[in-house]
Design a protein around this motif. Sequence first.
Motif, PDB file in Angstrom:
ATOM      1  N   LEU A  27      -1.869  12.074  -4.138  1.00 20.70           N
ATOM      2  CA  LEU A  27      -1.717  10.698  -3.641  1.00 20.70           C
ATOM      3  C   LEU A  27      -1.597  10.646  -2.123  1.00 20.70           C
ATOM      4  CD1 LEU A  27       0.717   9.049  -6.221  1.00 20.70           C
ATOM      5  CD2 LEU A  27      -1.759   9.285  -6.323  1.00 20.70           C
ATOM      6  N   GLY A 101       2.123   3.935  -2.360  1.00 19.63           N
ATOM      7  CA  GLY A 101       1.454   2.646  -2.584  1.00 19.63           C
ATOM      8  C   GLY A 101       2.050   1.915  -3.771  1.00 19.63           C
ATOM      9  N   ASP A 102       2.548   2.676  -4.756  1.00 23.89           N
ATOM     10  CA  ASP A 102       3.186   2.099  -5.936  1.00 23.89           C
ATOM     11  C   ASP A 102       4.695   2.270  -5.807  1.00 23.89           C
ATOM     12  OD1 ASP A 102       4.107   1.308  -8.379  1.00 23.89           O
ATOM     13  OD2 ASP A 102       2.966   2.750  -9.568  1.00 23.89           O
ATOM     14  N   PRO A 139      -1.961   8.679 -12.521  1.00 26.22           N
ATOM     15  CA  PRO A 139      -1.959   7.403 -11.781  1.00 26.22           C
ATOM     16  C   PRO A 139      -3.138   7.303 -10.822  1.00 26.22           C
ATOM     17  CG  PRO A 139      -0.316   8.903 -10.874  1.00 26.22           C
ATOM     18  CD  PRO A 139      -0.879   9.584 -12.080  1.00 26.22           C
ATOM     19  N   GLU A 140      -3.573   6.077 -10.574  1.00 24.62           N
ATOM     20  CA  GLU A 140      -4.600   5.846  -9.559  1.00 24.62           C
ATOM     21  C   GLU A 140      -3.950   5.842  -8.172  1.00 24.62           C
ATOM     22  OE1 GLU A 140      -7.977   5.507 -10.045  1.00 24.62           O
ATOM     23  OE2 GLU A 140      -7.459   6.120 -12.093  1.00 24.62           O
ATOM     24  N   LYS A 142      -2.982   4.164  -4.914  1.00 27.16           N
ATOM     25  CA  LYS A 142      -2.807   2.757  -4.509  1.00 27.16           C
ATOM     26  C   LYS A 142      -2.534   2.698  -3.011  1.00 27.16           C
ATOM     27  CE  LYS A 142      -1.305   0.859  -8.909  1.00 27.16           C
ATOM     28  NZ  LYS A 142      -0.215   0.268  -9.662  1.00 27.16           N
ATOM     29  N   TYR A 143      -2.977   1.608  -2.398  1.00 28.25           N
ATOM     30  CA  TYR A 143      -2.841   1.452  -0.944  1.00 28.25           C
ATOM     31  C   TYR A 143      -2.016   0.212  -0.606  1.00 28.25           C
ATOM     32  CZ  TYR A 143      -6.390   5.065  -0.502  1.00 28.25           C
ATOM     33  OH  TYR A 143      -7.068   6.249  -0.563  1.00 28.25           O
ATOM     34  N   ARG A 144      -1.661   0.105   0.686  1.00 29.30           N
ATOM     35  CA  ARG A 144      -0.893  -1.050   1.185  1.00 29.30           C
ATOM     36  C   ARG A 144      -1.644  -1.650   2.383  1.00 29.30           C
ATOM     37  NH1 ARG A 144       4.879  -0.107   0.176  1.00 29.30           N
ATOM     38  NH2 ARG A 144       5.378  -0.805   2.256  1.00 29.30           N
ATOM     39  N   THR A 226      -4.931   5.181   7.131  1.00 25.72           N
ATOM     40  CA  THR A 226      -3.905   5.043   6.095  1.00 25.72           C
ATOM     41  C   THR A 226      -2.567   5.574   6.593  1.00 25.72           C
ATOM     42  OG1 THR A 226      -4.356   7.202   5.090  1.00 25.72           O
ATOM     43  CG2 THR A 226      -5.667   5.343   4.309  1.00 25.72           C
ATOM     44  N   TYR A 263     -10.026   4.021  -1.651  1.00 24.44           N
ATOM     45  CA  TYR A 263      -9.734   2.692  -1.093  1.00 24.44           C
ATOM     46  C   TYR A 263     -10.929   1.741  -1.184  1.00 24.44           C
ATOM     47  CZ  TYR A 263     -11.935   4.856   3.006  1.00 24.44           C
ATOM     48  OH  TYR A 263     -12.800   5.524   3.845  1.00 24.44           O
ATOM     49  N   LYS A 265     -12.223   0.538  -3.624  1.00 24.08           N
ATOM     50  CA  LYS A 265     -12.010  -0.432  -4.709  1.00 24.08           C
ATOM     51  C   LYS A 265     -10.994  -1.508  -4.319  1.00 24.08           C
ATOM     52  CE  LYS A 265     -12.371   3.515  -7.866  1.00 24.08           C
ATOM     53  NZ  LYS A 265     -11.519   4.459  -8.571  1.00 24.08           N
ATOM     54  N   ASP A 266     -10.300  -1.349  -3.169  1.00 19.43           N
ATOM     55  CA  ASP A 266      -9.218  -2.266  -2.796  1.00 19.43           C
ATOM     56  C   ASP A 266      -9.768  -3.650  -2.430  1.00 19.43           C
ATOM     57  OD1 ASP A 266      -6.105  -1.980  -1.815  1.00 19.43           O
ATOM     58  OD2 ASP A 266      -7.203  -3.447  -0.618  1.00 19.43           O
TER      59      ASP A 266
END
Length: 306
Positions: A27, A101-102, A139-140, A142-144, A226, A263, A265-266
């Motif tokens: 991650l 991210g999660d 888990p996938e 995830k980004y912020r 990131t 990212y 897909k975000d």
Amino acid sequence: SKLTNLGHLEMMWRSRVRFRPLLVRILHKSRLRYYGKPEKKMDMPYQAYFEVADGSGMMSMVLWNSLCPEWYHSMKVGTVLLLDKYAIKTSYPFKTQPTPGDSQMKRFATIEISLNVRDPPTEISIIPEEMVKPEWGLPEVKYRFITRSELDHLPNNHSCDVIGLVTFVGRAERARKREHSEDFWLYRWAHAIDGTSDQPFILELFATSQPDVFERIHPMTYLVCTQMRVIQGLTENPSRTVYLTTSNESQIFITGWHKGQPYTKDAKVKNFIQWTKSQSEADQIKKTVIGGYYPFPRPPDSFLKY
């Protein structure tokens, strides 16, 4: 059926010497660290931290010494690993912590996975993404992501990801790591716009372990950064001085490096791409600048204010 998971490892690591194989997804990835000293004769004194996760939570993983040049560039954010013959150690308490991210993900902070070339020699396998099965429960990533219009309202040291069109990139500059030190940080300033504000993102980009990307940041490229940190309120007029700086876990990507990155897909990344399609390339090129000295934060207009 022969696998273990991170949650189980934390419960029983003291009672076992040999552990079952692990299946995890990367991650976060830190920059490569060189810890060589003249008096210590080590062949490859390198170290890199990763944050890896499975269905039970997230844990740090450390890649040591000669495994770094062999594996570091293959281990990307999003890569799925099958690990065997690894060691478990008590966590190093002073390392930097990326912001997940999660926020709901459980973090196992007392121990870390240690990958060594011997004692024991770790077996590492990369599982191609097309072979990863949903039932593994990994888990996938995830980004912020934030937009420029949201930036001014974020607190100091907030962690975020950004995407923008580069309009300015400065020359590479050096800063001493410590006073009277022979070691330097290499960094450059960049501006990037995303169409949500008149103001650009002001980015202080330190050289990460991606020299090929760092040297090729040019105006008109799509830049993704990131794990950036917000630096807020340096003067009485904070809206003019908010900027973002890289952290130990920052990754930088430019046009040509985006394909296959998680990212893509975000939702905010897709919105940005839609905005760029509505822009005239010729108009944007007129506003771009490259090189030169960039004093930041800018000094006041008069000596009285100074």
